[in-house]
Design a protein around this motif. Structure first.
Motif, PDB file in Angstrom:
ATOM      1  N   LYS A   1      11.368  -6.262 -30.840  1.00  0.00           N
ATOM      2  CA  LYS A   1      12.726  -6.566 -31.268  1.00  0.00           C
ATOM      3  C   LYS A   1      12.854  -8.030 -31.667  1.00  0.00           C
ATOM      4  O   LYS A   1      12.302  -8.919 -31.017  1.00  0.00           O
ATOM      5  CB  LYS A   1      13.734  -6.263 -30.158  1.00  0.00           C
ATOM      6  CG  LYS A   1      14.058  -4.792 -29.981  1.00  0.00           C
ATOM      7  CD  LYS A   1      15.246  -4.613 -29.039  1.00  0.00           C
ATOM      8  CE  LYS A   1      15.718  -3.167 -29.003  1.00  0.00           C
ATOM      9  NZ  LYS A   1      16.923  -3.007 -28.154  1.00  0.00           N
ATOM     10  N   VAL A   2      13.600  -8.258 -32.748  1.00  0.00           N
ATOM     11  CA  VAL A   2      13.985  -9.605 -33.140  1.00  0.00           C
ATOM     12  C   VAL A   2      15.206  -9.991 -32.315  1.00  0.00           C
ATOM     13  O   VAL A   2      16.106  -9.182 -32.104  1.00  0.00           O
ATOM     14  CB  VAL A   2      14.339  -9.666 -34.638  1.00  0.00           C
ATOM     15  CG1 VAL A   2      14.853 -11.046 -35.021  1.00  0.00           C
ATOM     16  CG2 VAL A   2      13.134  -9.285 -35.490  1.00  0.00           C
ATOM     17  N   GLY A   3      15.232 -11.233 -31.836  1.00  0.00           N
ATOM     18  CA  GLY A   3      16.381 -11.643 -31.054  1.00  0.00           C
ATOM     19  C   GLY A   3      16.566 -13.140 -31.018  1.00  0.00           C
ATOM     20  O   GLY A   3      15.717 -13.912 -31.484  1.00  0.00           O
ATOM     21  N   ARG A   4      17.697 -13.539 -30.453  1.00  0.00           N
ATOM     22  CA  ARG A   4      18.055 -14.945 -30.240  1.00  0.00           C
ATOM     23  C   ARG A   4      17.911 -15.777 -31.518  1.00  0.00           C
ATOM     24  O   ARG A   4      17.487 -16.926 -31.481  1.00  0.00           O
ATOM     25  CB  ARG A   4      17.220 -15.556 -29.119  1.00  0.00           C
ATOM     26  CG  ARG A   4      17.380 -14.870 -27.756  1.00  0.00           C
ATOM     27  CD  ARG A   4      18.837 -14.853 -27.301  1.00  0.00           C
ATOM     28  NE  ARG A   4      18.947 -14.564 -25.880  1.00  0.00           N
ATOM     29  CZ  ARG A   4      19.102 -13.335 -25.359  1.00  0.00           C
ATOM     30  NH1 ARG A   4      19.161 -12.275 -26.173  1.00  0.00           N
ATOM     31  NH2 ARG A   4      19.210 -13.161 -24.056  1.00  0.00           N
ATOM     32  N   MET A   5      18.284 -15.179 -32.642  1.00  0.00           N
ATOM     33  CA  MET A   5      18.284 -15.917 -33.902  1.00  0.00           C
ATOM     34  C   MET A   5      19.483 -16.860 -33.907  1.00  0.00           C
ATOM     35  O   MET A   5      20.634 -16.432 -33.792  1.00  0.00           O
ATOM     36  CB  MET A   5      18.361 -14.944 -35.075  1.00  0.00           C
ATOM     37  CG  MET A   5      17.106 -14.126 -35.296  1.00  0.00           C
ATOM     38  SD  MET A   5      15.806 -15.066 -36.141  1.00  0.00           S
ATOM     39  CE  MET A   5      16.530 -15.208 -37.777  1.00  0.00           C
TER      40      MET A   5
ATOM     41  N   LEU B   1      10.317  -2.941 -36.614  1.00  0.00           N
ATOM     42  CA  LEU B   1      11.067  -3.950 -35.883  1.00  0.00           C
ATOM     43  C   LEU B   1      12.496  -3.462 -35.714  1.00  0.00           C
ATOM     44  O   LEU B   1      13.047  -2.786 -36.594  1.00  0.00           O
ATOM     45  CB  LEU B   1      11.087  -5.277 -36.640  1.00  0.00           C
ATOM     46  CG  LEU B   1       9.871  -6.202 -36.495  1.00  0.00           C
ATOM     47  CD1 LEU B   1      10.049  -7.430 -37.376  1.00  0.00           C
ATOM     48  CD2 LEU B   1       9.662  -6.604 -35.047  1.00  0.00           C
ATOM     49  N   ALA B   2      13.100  -3.821 -34.597  1.00  0.00           N
ATOM     50  CA  ALA B   2      14.499  -3.491 -34.338  1.00  0.00           C
ATOM     51  C   ALA B   2      15.210  -4.756 -33.893  1.00  0.00           C
ATOM     52  O   ALA B   2      14.587  -5.787 -33.598  1.00  0.00           O
ATOM     53  CB  ALA B   2      14.602  -2.406 -33.265  1.00  0.00           C
ATOM     54  N   LEU B   3      16.528  -4.693 -33.861  1.00  0.00           N
ATOM     55  CA  LEU B   3      17.324  -5.825 -33.392  1.00  0.00           C
ATOM     56  C   LEU B   3      18.736  -5.359 -33.121  1.00  0.00           C
ATOM     57  O   LEU B   3      19.173  -4.306 -33.609  1.00  0.00           O
ATOM     58  CB  LEU B   3      17.316  -6.968 -34.414  1.00  0.00           C
ATOM     59  CG  LEU B   3      17.803  -6.674 -35.836  1.00  0.00           C
ATOM     60  CD1 LEU B   3      19.310  -6.858 -35.982  1.00  0.00           C
ATOM     61  CD2 LEU B   3      17.085  -7.563 -36.841  1.00  0.00           C
TER      62      LEU B   3
ATOM     63  N   ARG C   1      13.555 -32.720 -35.690  1.00  0.00           N
ATOM     64  CA  ARG C   1      14.593 -32.247 -34.770  1.00  0.00           C
ATOM     65  C   ARG C   1      14.745 -30.738 -34.864  1.00  0.00           C
ATOM     66  O   ARG C   1      14.736 -30.184 -35.973  1.00  0.00           O
ATOM     67  CB  ARG C   1      15.927 -32.934 -35.077  1.00  0.00           C
ATOM     68  CG  ARG C   1      15.946 -34.438 -34.831  1.00  0.00           C
ATOM     69  CD  ARG C   1      17.307 -35.019 -35.159  1.00  0.00           C
ATOM     70  NE  ARG C   1      17.557 -34.939 -36.592  1.00  0.00           N
ATOM     71  CZ  ARG C   1      17.577 -36.000 -37.410  1.00  0.00           C
ATOM     72  NH1 ARG C   1      17.364 -37.200 -36.931  1.00  0.00           N
ATOM     73  NH2 ARG C   1      17.824 -35.845 -38.700  1.00  0.00           N
ATOM     74  N   PRO C   2      14.896 -30.034 -33.732  1.00  0.00           N
ATOM     75  CA  PRO C   2      15.058 -28.575 -33.768  1.00  0.00           C
ATOM     76  C   PRO C   2      16.395 -28.187 -34.369  1.00  0.00           C
ATOM     77  O   PRO C   2      17.438 -28.746 -34.012  1.00  0.00           O
ATOM     78  CB  PRO C   2      14.964 -28.175 -32.295  1.00  0.00           C
ATOM     79  CG  PRO C   2      15.404 -29.392 -31.545  1.00  0.00           C
ATOM     80  CD  PRO C   2      14.921 -30.563 -32.349  1.00  0.00           C
ATOM     81  N   ILE C   3      16.367 -27.217 -35.280  1.00  0.00           N
ATOM     82  CA  ILE C   3      17.603 -26.785 -35.944  1.00  0.00           C
ATOM     83  C   ILE C   3      17.785 -25.267 -35.913  1.00  0.00           C
ATOM     84  O   ILE C   3      18.864 -24.767 -36.250  1.00  0.00           O
ATOM     85  CB  ILE C   3      17.646 -27.267 -37.411  1.00  0.00           C
ATOM     86  CG1 ILE C   3      16.453 -26.703 -38.202  1.00  0.00           C
ATOM     87  CG2 ILE C   3      17.674 -28.783 -37.476  1.00  0.00           C
ATOM     88  CD1 ILE C   3      16.495 -26.994 -39.690  1.00  0.00           C
ATOM     89  N   GLY C   4      16.752 -24.520 -35.498  1.00  0.00           N
ATOM     90  CA  GLY C   4      16.877 -23.063 -35.463  1.00  0.00           C
ATOM     91  C   GLY C   4      15.801 -22.442 -34.595  1.00  0.00           C
ATOM     92  O   GLY C   4      14.722 -23.019 -34.412  1.00  0.00           O
ATOM     93  N   THR C   5      16.106 -21.276 -34.036  1.00  0.00           N
ATOM     94  CA  THR C   5      15.140 -20.561 -33.214  1.00  0.00           C
ATOM     95  C   THR C   5      15.256 -19.056 -33.456  1.00  0.00           C
ATOM     96  O   THR C   5      16.280 -18.560 -33.934  1.00  0.00           O
ATOM     97  CB  THR C   5      15.362 -20.802 -31.700  1.00  0.00           C
ATOM     98  OG1 THR C   5      16.589 -20.176 -31.305  1.00  0.00           O
ATOM     99  CG2 THR C   5      15.417 -22.271 -31.373  1.00  0.00           C
ATOM    100  N   GLY C   6      14.205 -18.349 -33.079  1.00  0.00           N
ATOM    101  CA  GLY C   6      14.202 -16.883 -33.095  1.00  0.00           C
ATOM    102  C   GLY C   6      13.045 -16.403 -32.249  1.00  0.00           C
ATOM    103  O   GLY C   6      12.114 -17.167 -31.944  1.00  0.00           O
ATOM    104  N   ARG C   7      13.060 -15.133 -31.863  1.00  0.00           N
ATOM    105  CA  ARG C   7      11.991 -14.614 -31.015  1.00  0.00           C
ATOM    106  C   ARG C   7      11.696 -13.155 -31.325  1.00  0.00           C
ATOM    107  O   ARG C   7      12.519 -12.442 -31.901  1.00  0.00           O
ATOM    108  CB  ARG C   7      12.356 -14.763 -29.536  1.00  0.00           C
ATOM    109  CG  ARG C   7      13.388 -13.755 -29.044  1.00  0.00           C
ATOM    110  CD  ARG C   7      13.709 -13.934 -27.569  1.00  0.00           C
ATOM    111  NE  ARG C   7      14.471 -12.783 -27.052  1.00  0.00           N
ATOM    112  CZ  ARG C   7      14.919 -12.665 -25.799  1.00  0.00           C
ATOM    113  NH1 ARG C   7      14.687 -13.622 -24.923  1.00  0.00           N
ATOM    114  NH2 ARG C   7      15.585 -11.580 -25.420  1.00  0.00           N
TER     115      ARG C   7
END
Length: 304
Positions: free
Chosen positions: A72-76, A107-109, A60-66
């Motif tokens: 840029k790191v995002g949508r954590m 990397l930035a965020l 089952r999905p429990i976390g995401t990031g992109r």
């Protein structure tokens, strides 16, 4: 690239085929919990991004990031019941590794302010003014992947010092003119040092000062912490005139982290939580100065 940790796994996921799983996490966290408008949560960059997914042992999905094309790191996002279990750390480390494999140098965020300490633990340094996005206060952060990251102001200095203290196993080396008002009296730094001192690792923080009298007269808050933990925090004052002419200041730990300021009365400098060579060099330069410096016996009169 994949990471396997007891209880969950982290792997890359194709955006188009993985969209239902990404939605299951992101819309739960951002739209339902944080009231981000649905039309703001999904953007034109999503199909162009590199995504990772964390799944529990049942799949089952429990976390995401992109990672975006702008590096840029995002949508954590991590589902509530899985927070505090290392899922976010594993996803961020996976994204950093992907960026390194692609030869990215930085990397930035844009971190929600409430989550900035999480990113600081992984070497990201705040810069610029805070701002509002989707009704939530944010802080821009960045991290160099091929060397030291610039520290530009007091907020970044505080965040960096906290990270170095929290990542120390046993030893901390602090070289300071007079415990830098604005830095070592910051509540966040004092709390990080308290956690280091009470961590039960048998460590020692050696604090080398150029002006012990100024520290005592300023009633520096760190003295109070040291009074409660005298076996952990040890103070000396440089005595050799050549040592007194040293213009810089630094904090280094025994896990490869350091924060160096070329001019010790300023906050701007450089930091790297994975700079083992430079951290070791600073520690080695610290030790002979420490040995020829005088113990701060006047602090003992305060009960230290």
């Amino acid at each position: 690239m994949s990471a396997n940790t007891p209880g969950f796994t982290v792997k890359p996921i194709d955006y188009e085929t993985g969209l239902p799983e990404l939605r299951a996490v992101r819309e739960t966290v951002f739209v339902q919990e944080q009231n981000v408008p649905l039309e703001e949560e999904w953007d034109a960059l999503d199909p162009q991004c590199l995504h990772v997914i964390a799944r529990d042992d049942a799949g089952r999905p429990i976390g995401t990031g992109r990672l975006t094309p702008e590096h840029k790191v995002g949508r954590m996002a991590v589902l509530r019941e899985w927070r505090g279990k290392g899922v976010g750390d594993a996803m961020l480390l996976a994204l950093i590794e992907v960026a390194r494999q692609r030869g990215w140098r930085e990397l930035a965020l844009n971190s929600q302010v409430s989550a900035s300490a999480f990113y600081t633990r992984h070497g990201f340094v705040p810069y610029g003014e805070r701002f509002w996005e989707a009704g939530i206060e944010h802080q821009a952060m960045r991290r160099k992947l091929d060397g030291a990251t610039a520290v530009e102001d007091r907020d970044a200095a505080i965040a960096t010092t906290v990270a170095i203290a929290l990542r120390a196993r046993r030893n901390l080396y602090i070289y300071s003119r007079e415990l830098d008002p604005g830095l070592f009296d910051a509540p966040e730094v004092l709390e990080a040092l308290r956690r280091y001192g009470t961590g039960g690792h048998g460590g020692e923080a050696r604090i080398l000062l150029q002006d012990a009298d100024a520290v005592q007269h300023a009633h520096a808050p760190l003295l109070g912490l040291a009074q409660r933990l005298p076996s952990v925090f040890v103070f000396r004052e440089v005595d050799d005139p050549a040592d007194r002419a040293y213009p810089s200041a630094f904090v280094a730990n025994d896990t490869g982290g350091y924060y160096f300021r070329g001019l010790g009365h300023r906050f701007d400098g450089e930091t790297d939580l994975d700079g083992a060579g430079r951290a070791r060099q600073l520690a080695e330069s610290f030790r002979p100065i420490w040995e020829r410096s005088r113990p701060c016996t006047e602090f003992r009169a305060l009960g230290l």
